[in-house]
Design a protein around this motif. Structure first.
Motif, PDB file in Angstrom:
ATOM      1  N   HIS A 196      -8.031  22.304 -15.230  1.00 40.72           N
ATOM      2  CA  HIS A 196      -7.765  21.540 -16.450  1.00 40.72           C
ATOM      3  C   HIS A 196      -6.897  22.401 -17.371  1.00 40.72           C
ATOM      4  O   HIS A 196      -7.225  23.562 -17.605  1.00 40.72           O
ATOM      5  CB  HIS A 196      -9.067  21.171 -17.174  1.00 40.72           C
ATOM      6  CG  HIS A 196      -9.932  20.214 -16.422  1.00 40.72           C
ATOM      7  ND1 HIS A 196      -9.578  18.909 -16.181  1.00 40.72           N
ATOM      8  CD2 HIS A 196     -11.149  20.392 -15.845  1.00 40.72           C
ATOM      9  CE1 HIS A 196     -10.527  18.304 -15.503  1.00 40.72           C
ATOM     10  NE2 HIS A 196     -11.490  19.186 -15.271  1.00 40.72           N
ATOM     11  N   PHE A 197      -5.835  21.827 -17.882  1.00 40.06           N
ATOM     12  CA  PHE A 197      -4.945  22.612 -18.737  1.00 40.06           C
ATOM     13  C   PHE A 197      -4.394  21.770 -19.882  1.00 40.06           C
ATOM     14  O   PHE A 197      -4.288  20.546 -19.798  1.00 40.06           O
ATOM     15  CB  PHE A 197      -3.782  23.196 -17.929  1.00 40.06           C
ATOM     16  CG  PHE A 197      -2.864  22.165 -17.312  1.00 40.06           C
ATOM     17  CD1 PHE A 197      -1.866  21.548 -18.066  1.00 40.06           C
ATOM     18  CD2 PHE A 197      -2.989  21.815 -15.967  1.00 40.06           C
ATOM     19  CE1 PHE A 197      -1.018  20.606 -17.504  1.00 40.06           C
ATOM     20  CE2 PHE A 197      -2.144  20.877 -15.395  1.00 40.06           C
ATOM     21  CZ  PHE A 197      -1.151  20.270 -16.161  1.00 40.06           C
ATOM     22  N   VAL A 198      -4.059  22.474 -20.968  1.00 35.77           N
ATOM     23  CA  VAL A 198      -3.245  21.910 -22.040  1.00 35.77           C
ATOM     24  C   VAL A 198      -2.076  22.867 -22.230  1.00 35.77           C
ATOM     25  O   VAL A 198      -2.262  24.086 -22.322  1.00 35.77           O
ATOM     26  CB  VAL A 198      -4.042  21.724 -23.353  1.00 35.77           C
ATOM     27  CG1 VAL A 198      -4.709  23.013 -23.810  1.00 35.77           C
ATOM     28  CG2 VAL A 198      -3.123  21.200 -24.473  1.00 35.77           C
ATOM     29  N   ALA A 199      -0.868  22.323 -22.234  1.00 35.43           N
ATOM     30  CA  ALA A 199       0.340  23.137 -22.426  1.00 35.43           C
ATOM     31  C   ALA A 199       1.111  22.574 -23.609  1.00 35.43           C
ATOM     32  O   ALA A 199       1.325  21.357 -23.697  1.00 35.43           O
ATOM     33  CB  ALA A 199       1.203  23.125 -21.173  1.00 35.43           C
ATOM     34  N   TYR A 200       1.503  23.454 -24.510  1.00 30.32           N
ATOM     35  CA  TYR A 200       2.261  23.041 -25.700  1.00 30.32           C
ATOM     36  C   TYR A 200       3.633  23.703 -25.673  1.00 30.32           C
ATOM     37  O   TYR A 200       3.761  24.897 -25.387  1.00 30.32           O
ATOM     38  CB  TYR A 200       1.519  23.429 -26.980  1.00 30.32           C
ATOM     39  CG  TYR A 200       2.375  23.221 -28.206  1.00 30.32           C
ATOM     40  CD1 TYR A 200       2.630  21.936 -28.675  1.00 30.32           C
ATOM     41  CD2 TYR A 200       2.964  24.300 -28.864  1.00 30.32           C
ATOM     42  CE1 TYR A 200       3.451  21.729 -29.773  1.00 30.32           C
ATOM     43  CE2 TYR A 200       3.772  24.106 -29.965  1.00 30.32           C
ATOM     44  CZ  TYR A 200       4.026  22.818 -30.408  1.00 30.32           C
ATOM     45  OH  TYR A 200       4.852  22.616 -31.488  1.00 30.32           O
ATOM     46  N   TYR A 201       4.670  22.918 -26.005  1.00 26.86           N
ATOM     47  CA  TYR A 201       6.045  23.424 -26.017  1.00 26.86           C
ATOM     48  C   TYR A 201       6.734  23.102 -27.343  1.00 26.86           C
ATOM     49  O   TYR A 201       6.587  21.991 -27.875  1.00 26.86           O
ATOM     50  CB  TYR A 201       6.863  22.775 -24.897  1.00 26.86           C
ATOM     51  CG  TYR A 201       6.495  23.204 -23.499  1.00 26.86           C
ATOM     52  CD1 TYR A 201       7.131  24.274 -22.885  1.00 26.86           C
ATOM     53  CD2 TYR A 201       5.512  22.524 -22.783  1.00 26.86           C
ATOM     54  CE1 TYR A 201       6.797  24.660 -21.586  1.00 26.86           C
ATOM     55  CE2 TYR A 201       5.169  22.898 -21.494  1.00 26.86           C
ATOM     56  CZ  TYR A 201       5.814  23.975 -20.903  1.00 26.86           C
ATOM     57  OH  TYR A 201       5.486  24.350 -19.624  1.00 26.86           O
TER      58      TYR A 201
END
Length: 688
Positions: A466-471
Motif C-alpha cells: 500500500h502506498f501514497v505518492a505525492y508529486y
C-alpha cells in the motif's frame, strides 16, 4: 537716485525673480515626479485610469511636497545628490514592482523578500520580463533625464526660503488631509476605508491607494504583525444555509449513483453520520490559557461538520497518487494532444464548477492549500515554508493520514530540493522526500521533465503493498516560448499547426510532458497489476499566469473576467476502476480537495479540522479568493467594486453579503491561526 543704484536695484530684482523660480521648481520636482510614477505604473499594469487614481495622486503629492521640504533644508551638492538618489530609488522601486507583477501577477512585499534566495532561480524569467517592459523603464527614466538638464539651469545654492519651506509642508498636509477625509468618508465595506483600516490587501492597495501607501502599510505590517493572534473576542463558524431565511419547501432529492447493470435488490442504507472524532472543543476552550488557541478551540466547537455520504469509502484500501501540477488548467487539456489528461478529466469525477484561486506565494501557497485543506496566511506569505521552519505538527496531510493505515508515503519534486523550504515541510507531512539534489537523479534542464521524474521515482514504491505518492511537478512552468523552455521546445513540432499565438502553443506543448508522465504512470501501474486499485488526484498550483489575459482568452471556452472566471479550472479524481464518469456540478475549490479525498478513502478524520469541505457532503459551498471576493451557490460577490451577481432566482435576506464576508474573514483568520500557532499539536492526545 544715481544710475549705479538703479542698476543695482534692477539686478537685485532680476536675481530675486530668478531665485524665486529656482525655489518654486525645487519644491515641485518631487511631487510632480512621484505623481508621474504612479500614473505610469497604473497605465502599464491596468492599461487605463479610473476615478480611483485620485487617491494615488493625492498621496503622491503629499509625500512629494514633504520630501521637497526635507531636501530643501540642504543646499549645493548635498541637495542635488539627495534629489538624484530619491529619484533613482523611486524609479527602481516602481520598475521592480512592474517586473515582479508582470511575472507573478502580484506585487512584491517586504515579507516576500525572505524568499529572495528562492527567487534567484528565476533570474532568467526576471531578465526576460524586464526586457519585455523595457520601454516602460525608459518612460520611468525620463524624470531623471529632465532633472539632469534642469540641475544646470536651476540653482540649488541656497536652502529653501522659509516661505517655500512652510508652503511645501502646508501643501503636503493639505493633500494628505484631502486624501484622508475622502478615505474616511467611505462607510461601505467595499470602500477604500475598509481597505485602509480593516485588512490591507497589497494588490488592491497598490491599485486603489498607490505604491507609496502600500510601502507604508508594508513597513507597518512588518513591525506590528502578530500572526499568532486570532481574535479579540469570541469567533464562531456559521452554516451558509442558516443565512437563507426561506428556501423552496420542496425537499432536495438525495444524490444517487447511476444504477449498475445488475441492480442490488436491497441497497445498504447510506451512513450519514458526521465525519468527526470525539473531541470536546468547548471543554478544551474552557481550560485553555493561551488566547489564540482558546479562540481556535471556540471556533472548532461551533464549526460545521460534514456528514458521510454515498461516496464515503468508495476507494478505501486504494493506493493514492496525488499531484500538484505546475500551472495546470483546463486550457491545456486536449483530446488529441494531451489524451491522458483528457481521459482522466472526463472519465472520473467531472467537476464542472471547480476553482483554483491564486494566493500570495502562488506555487507554494497553491500547494499548501491542496495538501493542507487550509487557506494560507494572506498577511505574511509562504505558510508552507513557515510551517516547515517551525517544525509544525501536520497530522492532517495525506502522508501522515495514510501512514496510520500501514501505507508507505513518498514525495517528489523535479526541481531544487530546498526550494520554498520543501526539504523541511514535506517530511513533516509524513513523506520520505526526494528532489533534484537530494535523491532524485534526473537531467537538470529548465524546466525539468515530469516524465523523467516518474520514470526514476516509481520504482521506489511500485512494489509496496500500500502506498501514497505525492508529486509537485514543474514541466508546465513559464515562460512559454521556444527559446528558454526545454519542455516547450521538446514538443514544439506537435503543436506548430494549432491556430494560436506562440505562447498558447508553447503552454500546451510543455503540458504534453505532464500528459506523457501520467501515461507512463498508468502503464507502469497496469504492468504491476495495481492500476485498478490506485486513485489519482491532481489539480494545478495556480492558473497559467505566464500567459497574458488575451492569450488565455484564445484558449478559453468561457468568458474570462479577472475576479472569478480566470480561476475556473479542472480537478481530477480518477481511477481506472470507475466504470463511467460521475458529473459533479457543486461549487468547489482547491481547499476542498483534502477533506474530499479523506472521505473517498474512508479515513477516520474530524472534518472540523479542515477549513475546506468534502465536496460530496450536503454542506453549502463557498469559494474564497485572495482579495476577499467569494462565490456561494446563490451569488458571486466582487469585493473590489461591491458588485453582486445572482446565480439563482432567489431573494437573499438583508445582510446576506455582510454575513458571508464575516464568514470569509473568519475562515481566513482561523486558517492563519492554525499554521502560525501550530494548532494541531494541541490535539495530539485526541487524534488517532
Amino acid at each position: 537716485m544715481s544710475t549705479g543704484a538703479t542698476k543695482s536695484t534692477r539686478k537685485k530684482r532680476r536675481y530675486t525673480k530668478s531665485r524665486l523660480t529656482d525655489q518654486a521648481i525645487r519644491v515641485l520636482i518631487l511631487p510632480v515626479v512621484l505623481v508621474y510614477f504612479e500614473v505610469v505604473l497604473h497605465l502599464a499594469v491596468y492599461r487605463s485610469l479610473n476615478a480611483k487614481i485620485f487617491y494615488p495622486i493625492l498621496f503622491a503629492l503629499s509625500l512629494g511636497f514633504f520630501a521637497s521640504a526635507v531636501v530643501g533644508l540642504l543646499r549645493n551638492t548635498a541637495a542635488k545628490v539627495v534629489t538624484w538618489i530619491l529619484l533613482a530609488l523611486t524609479m527602481v522601486l516602481f520598475f521592480v514592482q512592474l517586473v515582479y507583477y508582470g511575472l507573478f501577477k502580484t506585487y512584491l512585499t517586504l515579507f516576500m523578500m525572505q524568499n529572495a534566495g528562492d527567487a534567484t532561480e528565476f533570474w532568467r524569467d526576471g531578465l526576460a520580463q524586464a526586457f519585455k517592459v523595457l520601454p516602460v523603464l525608459i518612460v520611468f527614466a525620463l524624470p531623471l533625464v529632465l532633472f539632469g538638464i534642469l540641475r544646470k539651469k536651476v540653482s540649488m545654492k541656497h536652502r529653501l526660503h522659509p516661505t517655500f519651506l512652510c508652503g511645501s509642508i502646508a501643501c503636503s498636509l493639505l493633500f494628505l488631509a484631502i486624501a484622508m477625509v475622502s478615505v474616511n468618508s467611505g462607510t461601505k465595506q467595499t470602500s477604500v476605508h475598509a481597505l485602509m483600516y480593516e485588512e490591507w490587501r497589497t494588490d488592491d492597495g497598490v491599485r486603489d491607494m498607490g505604491l507609496f501607501v502600500n510601502l507604508v502599510q508594508d513597513v507597518k505590517k512588518c513591525l506590528t504583525y502578530d500572526g499568532d493572534k486570532v481574535s479579540d473576542g469570541d469567533i464562531s463558524d456559521v452554516n451558509l444555509d442558516d443565512l437563507i431565511v426561506k428556501k423552496d419547501d420542496t425537499p432536495t432529492p438525495e444524490p444517487t449513483r447511476e444504477p449498475s447493470s445488475t441492480p442490488t435488490p436491497s441497497p445498504t442504507p447510506i451512513d450519514k453520520s458526521p465525519n468527526e472524532l470525539n473531541i470536546d472543543f468547548a471543554a478544551l476552550a474552557a481550560s485553555e490559557k493561551k488566547d489564540s488557541i482558546k479562540a481556535i478551540h471556540e471556533y472548532m466547537a461551533t464549526a460545521e461538520t460534514t456528514n458521510k455520504n454515498e461516496y464515503t469509502g468508495m476507494f478505501e484500501g486504494y493506493n493514492v497518487i496525488m499531484l500538484t501540477c505546475e500551472a495546470f488548467s483546463t486550457w491545456c487539456i486536449d483530446e488529441n494532444l494531451t489524451p491522458t489528461l483528457y481521459k482522466m478529466a472526463n472519465e472520473g469525477f467531472v467537476f464542472n464548477n471547480f476553482y483554483n484561486p491564486v494566493w500570495i506565494t502562488s506555487t507554494s501557497d497553491g500547494e499548501y492549500v491542496e495538501c493542507m485543506g487550509l487557506y494560507p496566511d494572506l498577511q505574511k506569505n509562504n505558510s508552507f515554508k513557515r510551517a516547515g521552519a517551525n517544525g509544525n505538527y501536520l497530522p492532517y496531510c495525506l502522508g501522515n493520514q495514510m501512514k496510520r493505515y500501514g501505507y508507505t508515503a513518498r514525495a517528489y519534486h523535479n526541481n531544487t530540493y530546498t526550494y520554498y523550504g520543501r526539504d523541511k515541510s514535506h517530511p513533516l507531512m509524513g513523506y520520505e522526500y526526494k528532489a533534484v539534489g537530494h535523491g532524485l537523479d534526473i537531467k537538470e534542464t529548465w524546466p525539468e521533465s515530469d516524465l523523467e521524474m516518474m520514470q526514476v521515482s516509481m520504482e521506489d514504491y511500485i512494489n509496496d503493498e500500500h502506498f501514497v505518492a505525492y508529486y509537485m511537478t514543474v514541466s508546465g512552468h513559464m515562460r512559454y516560448n521556444w527559446t528558454g523552455n526545454t519542455m516547450c521546445v521538446k514538443h514544439k513540432e506537435e503543436v506548430q499547426d494549432l491556430p494560436y499565438s506562440e505562447a498558447c502553443k508553447a503552454y500546451i506543448a510543455c503540458n504534453m510532458e505532464l500528459d506523457q508522465a501520467l501515461a507512463y504512470m498508468i502503464q507502469r501501474l497496469e504492468e504491476a497489476g495495481k492500476l485498478e486499485n490506485t486513485l489519482f488526484v491532481f489539480a494545478g498550483d495556480h492558473y497559467p499566469y505566464g500567459l497574458e489575459l488575451d492569450e488565455i482568452r484564445e484558449l478559453s471556452a468561457w468568458e474570462i473576467d479577472e475576479t472569478f472566471e480566470l480561476y475556473r479550472s479542472t480537478l481530477v479524481i480518477w481511477s481506472a476502476s470507475m466504470e463511467e464518469p460521475i458529473p459533479v456540478d457543486k461549487l468547489s475549490s482547491t481547499v476542498d480537495i483534502m477533506p474530499t479525498v479523506c472521505n473517498l478513502l474512508g479515513i477516520d478524520y474530524d472534518s472540523r479540522l479542515y477549513i475546506g469541505k468534502d465536496i460530496f457532503s450536503d454542506n453549502s459551498p463557498l469559494v474564497i479568493f485572495k482579495d476577499g471576493s467569494f462565490i456561494t451557490e446563490y451569488c458571486k460577490y466582487d469585493v473590489k467594486n461591491g458588485e453582486m451577481t445572482m446565480l439563482q432566482d432567489v431573494e437573499l435576506p438583508e445582510g446576506y453579503i455582510k454575513s458571508v464576508r464575516e464568514i470569509v474573514k473568519t475562515r481566513l483568520t482561523i486558517s492563519r491561526g492554525i499554521v502560525n500557532n501550530d494548532y494541531y499539536k494541541y490535539l495530539k492526545d485526541y487524534l488517532p
